[in-house]
Design a protein around this motif. Structure first.
Motif, mmCIF file in Angstrom:
data_model
loop_
_atom_site.group_PDB
_atom_site.id
_atom_site.type_symbol
_atom_site.label_atom_id
_atom_site.label_comp_id
_atom_site.label_asym_id
_atom_site.label_seq_id
_atom_site.Cartn_x
_atom_site.Cartn_y
_atom_site.Cartn_z
ATOM 1 N N ALA A 201 0.826 -1.214 0.000
ATOM 2 C CA ALA A 201 0.000 0.000 0.000
ATOM 3 C C ALA A 201 0.856 1.259 0.000
ATOM 4 C CB ALA A 201 -0.939 -0.008 1.203
ATOM 5 N N GLY A 202 1.873 1.309 0.847
ATOM 6 C CA GLY A 202 2.737 2.486 0.890
ATOM 7 C C GLY A 202 3.498 2.681 -0.406
ATOM 8 N N TRP A 203 3.918 1.578 -1.011
ATOM 9 C CA TRP A 203 4.625 1.666 -2.292
ATOM 10 C C TRP A 203 3.702 2.201 -3.382
ATOM 11 C CZ3 TRP A 203 5.288 -2.338 -6.520
ATOM 12 C CH2 TRP A 203 6.337 -2.005 -7.380
ATOM 13 N N LEU A 204 2.475 1.702 -3.425
ATOM 14 C CA LEU A 204 1.521 2.191 -4.429
ATOM 15 C C LEU A 204 1.194 3.662 -4.205
ATOM 16 C CD1 LEU A 204 -0.944 -0.846 -4.709
ATOM 17 C CD2 LEU A 204 1.091 -0.343 -6.084
ATOM 18 N N ASP A 205 1.132 4.087 -2.953
ATOM 19 C CA ASP A 205 0.938 5.512 -2.662
ATOM 20 C C ASP A 205 2.048 6.345 -3.285
ATOM 21 O OD1 ASP A 205 -1.413 5.185 -1.201
ATOM 22 O OD2 ASP A 205 -0.375 5.091 0.736
ATOM 23 N N ALA A 206 3.283 5.886 -3.102
ATOM 24 C CA ALA A 206 4.430 6.623 -3.638
ATOM 25 C C ALA A 206 4.402 6.653 -5.160
ATOM 26 C CB ALA A 206 5.728 5.994 -3.143
ATOM 27 N N LEU A 207 4.040 5.533 -5.789
ATOM 28 C CA LEU A 207 3.972 5.492 -7.250
ATOM 29 C C LEU A 207 2.875 6.414 -7.774
ATOM 30 C CD1 LEU A 207 4.391 1.644 -7.864
ATOM 31 C CD2 LEU A 207 6.134 3.416 -8.130
ATOM 32 N N ALA A 208 1.741 6.435 -7.077
ATOM 33 C CA ALA A 208 0.623 7.275 -7.516
ATOM 34 C C ALA A 208 0.929 8.757 -7.356
ATOM 35 C CB ALA A 208 -0.638 6.910 -6.738
ATOM 36 N N GLY A 245 -3.829 8.702 -9.886
ATOM 37 C CA GLY A 245 -2.735 9.651 -9.965
ATOM 38 C C GLY A 245 -1.779 9.291 -11.086
ATOM 39 N N SER A 246 -0.508 9.190 -10.750
ATOM 40 C CA SER A 246 0.520 8.874 -11.742
ATOM 41 C C SER A 246 0.757 7.374 -11.897
ATOM 42 C CB SER A 246 1.848 9.547 -11.351
ATOM 43 O OG SER A 246 1.720 10.952 -11.381
ATOM 44 N N LEU A 247 -0.146 6.575 -11.358
ATOM 45 C CA LEU A 247 0.028 5.124 -11.395
ATOM 46 C C LEU A 247 -1.047 4.456 -12.239
ATOM 47 C CD1 LEU A 247 1.278 2.432 -10.469
ATOM 48 C CD2 LEU A 247 -0.115 2.612 -8.380
ATOM 49 N N GLN A 248 -0.610 3.711 -13.242
ATOM 50 C CA GLN A 248 -1.492 2.832 -14.010
ATOM 51 C C GLN A 248 -1.211 1.392 -13.585
ATOM 52 O OE1 GLN A 248 -0.888 3.456 -18.202
ATOM 53 N NE2 GLN A 248 -1.748 5.522 -18.196
ATOM 54 N N ILE A 249 -2.256 0.668 -13.232
ATOM 55 C CA ILE A 249 -2.109 -0.729 -12.812
ATOM 56 C C ILE A 249 -2.803 -1.622 -13.829
ATOM 57 C CG2 ILE A 249 -2.663 -2.445 -11.046
ATOM 58 C CD1 ILE A 249 -2.618 -0.221 -8.979
ATOM 59 N N GLY A 337 7.037 3.329 1.087
ATOM 60 C CA GLY A 337 6.874 4.541 0.296
ATOM 61 C C GLY A 337 8.066 5.466 0.424
ATOM 62 N N ASP A 338 8.457 5.789 1.648
ATOM 63 C CA ASP A 338 9.616 6.659 1.862
ATOM 64 C C ASP A 338 10.896 6.002 1.359
ATOM 65 O OD1 ASP A 338 7.989 8.566 3.023
ATOM 66 O OD2 ASP A 338 8.390 7.911 5.081
ATOM 67 N N ALA A 339 11.034 4.708 1.600
ATOM 68 C CA ALA A 339 12.242 4.002 1.168
ATOM 69 C C ALA A 339 12.343 3.960 -0.353
ATOM 70 C CB ALA A 339 12.249 2.585 1.737
ATOM 71 N N TRP A 340 11.190 3.913 -1.035
ATOM 72 C CA TRP A 340 11.187 3.906 -2.498
ATOM 73 C C TRP A 340 11.728 5.220 -3.055
ATOM 74 C CZ3 TRP A 340 11.194 1.010 -6.590
ATOM 75 C CH2 TRP A 340 10.800 1.518 -7.832
ATOM 76 N N SER A 341 11.345 6.314 -2.454
ATOM 77 C CA SER A 341 11.825 7.618 -2.920
ATOM 78 C C SER A 341 13.347 7.694 -2.824
ATOM 79 C CB SER A 341 11.185 8.737 -2.095
ATOM 80 O OG SER A 341 9.779 8.706 -2.236
ATOM 81 N N VAL A 342 13.900 7.164 -1.752
ATOM 82 C CA VAL A 342 15.354 7.149 -1.588
ATOM 83 C C VAL A 342 15.987 6.240 -2.641
ATOM 84 C CG1 VAL A 342 17.245 6.573 -0.018
ATOM 85 C CG2 VAL A 342 15.155 7.625 0.883
ATOM 86 N N LEU A 343 15.394 5.090 -2.877
ATOM 87 C CA LEU A 343 15.941 4.158 -3.848
ATOM 88 C C LEU A 343 15.973 4.768 -5.249
ATOM 89 C CD1 LEU A 343 15.496 0.389 -4.087
ATOM 90 C CD2 LEU A 343 14.848 1.721 -6.085
ATOM 91 N N LEU A 344 14.923 5.486 -5.631
ATOM 92 C CA LEU A 344 14.877 6.070 -6.971
ATOM 93 C C LEU A 344 16.028 7.038 -7.209
ATOM 94 C CD1 LEU A 344 11.103 6.800 -7.705
ATOM 95 C CD2 LEU A 344 12.565 5.027 -8.688
ATOM 96 N N SER A 345 16.451 7.726 -6.177
ATOM 97 C CA SER A 345 17.551 8.684 -6.337
ATOM 98 C C SER A 345 18.869 7.979 -6.645
ATOM 99 C CB SER A 345 17.690 9.539 -5.081
ATOM 100 O OG SER A 345 18.106 8.746 -3.972
ATOM 101 N N GLU A 346 18.937 6.681 -6.364
ATOM 102 C CA GLU A 346 20.157 5.899 -6.610
ATOM 103 C C GLU A 346 19.977 4.908 -7.754
ATOM 104 O OE1 GLU A 346 22.906 6.623 -5.108
ATOM 105 O OE2 GLU A 346 21.977 8.083 -3.732
ATOM 106 N N TYR A 347 18.932 5.082 -8.541
ATOM 107 C CA TYR A 347 18.608 4.092 -9.561
ATOM 108 C C TYR A 347 19.744 3.845 -10.556
ATOM 109 C CZ TYR A 347 16.105 1.501 -13.153
ATOM 110 O OH TYR A 347 15.731 0.529 -14.057
ATOM 111 N N PRO A 348 20.422 4.866 -11.090
ATOM 112 C CA PRO A 348 21.492 4.581 -12.069
ATOM 113 C C PRO A 348 22.574 3.652 -11.523
ATOM 114 C CG PRO A 348 20.905 6.902 -12.133
ATOM 115 C CD PRO A 348 20.205 6.317 -10.938
ATOM 116 N N ALA A 349 22.990 3.861 -10.280
ATOM 117 C CA ALA A 349 24.008 2.982 -9.690
ATOM 118 C C ALA A 349 23.464 1.571 -9.510
ATOM 119 C CB ALA A 349 24.475 3.548 -8.350
ATOM 120 N N LEU A 350 22.194 1.453 -9.126
ATOM 121 C CA LEU A 350 21.594 0.135 -8.925
ATOM 122 C C LEU A 350 21.419 -0.604 -10.250
ATOM 123 C CD1 LEU A 350 18.918 1.085 -6.248
ATOM 124 C CD2 LEU A 350 21.115 -0.058 -5.877
ATOM 125 N N LEU A 351 21.130 0.136 -11.310
ATOM 126 C CA LEU A 351 21.007 -0.481 -12.629
ATOM 127 C C LEU A 351 22.355 -1.047 -13.081
ATOM 128 C CD1 LEU A 351 19.349 -1.094 -15.161
ATOM 129 C CD2 LEU A 351 19.890 1.210 -15.991
#
Length: 384
Positions: A201-208, A245-249, A337-351
């Motif tokens: 639920a928190g993750w979907l909130d962040a995506l939306a 919002g910004s989320l299509q499921i 949700g909060d952890a996802w926002s942090v992860l996105l900022s590091e996406y290039p390194a994780l990729l």
């Protein structure tokens, strides 16, 4: 050069599609790439038929992709033991079969194929023998992420097929269209395959609430209830599409193994579970999160952290912290949700790390090949 031998693989379906998924891939690869005659004994043909639509849920004996598939029922039908016998995930062989091995007068290699783990003790226990009371000897065979383990299941052409698919937008678009999905320009594409998880639920909130469009593909499975609850729906089913919002499921049908590979290869991020989808998501070369099967004594946290300790090697500290934070939140069931926002900022390194990890695992060898080589070495030792 492979030594040809008859193989029996026993699988008890105890965790949805994970056990049969691993053993079915292994059986197919032993036949296709190593020319080994294989019988796969399955106690739940209905589950197998969902994973492999070419199979019958009722036929006691059938051949698919060169593999002889037999129903392992409570009433043992009797069969001559093979040269190599794999007891997948401690499923316990029929006693009559064990007795037949002991009475056969032949040298039979008996292997207990264990669950996947990155824990330190795996290397020390891999390939250890265990003498049985009846004089038979069983060996423990551990898949793993390091060279001194049994490796991971990987078909010989997997990385080439994946590279071609990921370099071909038209092929990706055709695959998604077959699922009723059209990828939108600049959208982030994600997949979700998990056990029931309150973190969803928190993750979907962040995506939306994102400034970028997110398209989430959810194959049929146990997590659908959490998605439906977040949407405020009594249930969801394959073919449904929703936008918040910004989320299509998009709820997509249950897939064959080959189709699921294409799904993972198409996405920018994959949420997976168990063992089978976890391995395949790693081969996709994309950032992921693993929903490990929870255990009552919390032993799963040791397994989760052991994998992360290997996987994060070489990551910048901020990217390592972001990855650990999201995986911890995902498996703890809160704060995703909060952890996802942090992860996105590091996406290039994780990729970059996700792709580098695949090369490391290729260098370790693959499970089917290591099993065949182990048998050949064992046979030489037996015959001096």
């Amino acid at each position: 050069m492979s030594v040809k031998a008859k193989w029996d693989i026993f699988c008890a379906v105890v965790d949805n599609f994970g056990d049969i998924g691993v053993t079915w891939r292994l059986a197919r690869q032993l036949v296709a790439e190593h020319g080994q005659p294989v019988r796969l004994w399955v106690d739940d043909l209905e589950t197998f038929a969902r994973l492999c639509p070419a199979a019958s849920a009722h036929d006691q004996q059938q051949t698919i992709d060169g593999v002889e598939v037999r129903h392992w029922s409570k009433t043992w039908p009797g069969a001559e033991p093979a040269d190599v016998v794999i007891e997948a995930f401690a499923c316990n062989l029929p006693q009559a079969y064990i007795n037949a091995m002991a009475a056969s007068g032949r040298r039979v290699l008996w292997l207990n194929l264990e669950y996947l783990s990155a824990e330190d003790w795996i290397i020390g226990c891999h390939a250890l023998p265990s003498l049985q009371a009846n004089g038979l000897q069983k060996y423990f065979f551990f898949p793993g992420f390091e060279a001194d383990t049994g490796g991971l299941i990987r078909e010989s052409d997997l990385m080439q097929r994946r590279a071609r698919f990921q370099a071909d937008p038209l092929q990706q678009a055709e695959f998604l269209a077959a699922l009723g999905v059209e990828r939108q320009p600049e959208a982030r594409l994600l997949s979700l395959f998990a056990y029931e998880n309150p973190a969803v639920a928190g993750w979907l909130d962040a995506l939306a609430g994102d400034t970028r469009l997110n398209q989430l593909l959810v194959p049929e499975g146990r997590v659908l209830g959490d998605v439906a609850a977040w949407l405020g729906m009594p249930s969801v089913q394959a073919g449904d599409h929703y936008q918040r919002g910004s989320l299509q499921i998009s709820i997509v049908p249950f897939m064959t193994q080959d189709e699921y590979d294409l799904l993972l290869w198409s996405c920018d991020f994959n949420a997976v579970r168990g063992e089978e989808s976890f391995i395949r998501a790693q081969w996709a070369g994309r950032p992921l999160v693993w929903h490990i099967y929870p255990q009552e004594d919390d032993a799963h946290w040791d397994k989760l952290n052991a994998f992360l300790d290997l996987y994060v090697h070489g990551l910048p500290p901020a990217a390592e912290q972001a990855l650990r934070g999201f995986w911890r939140a995902w498996n703890a069931g809160e704060g995703a949700g909060d952890a996802w926002s942090v992860l996105l900022s590091e996406y290039p390194a994780l990729l970059g790390r996700a792709e580098g990890w695949t090369h490391e695992q290729v260098a370790n060898g693959d499970l089917a090949g290591k099993l065949v080589f182990f048998y050949a070495d064992w046979l030489r030792a037996v015959h001096g």
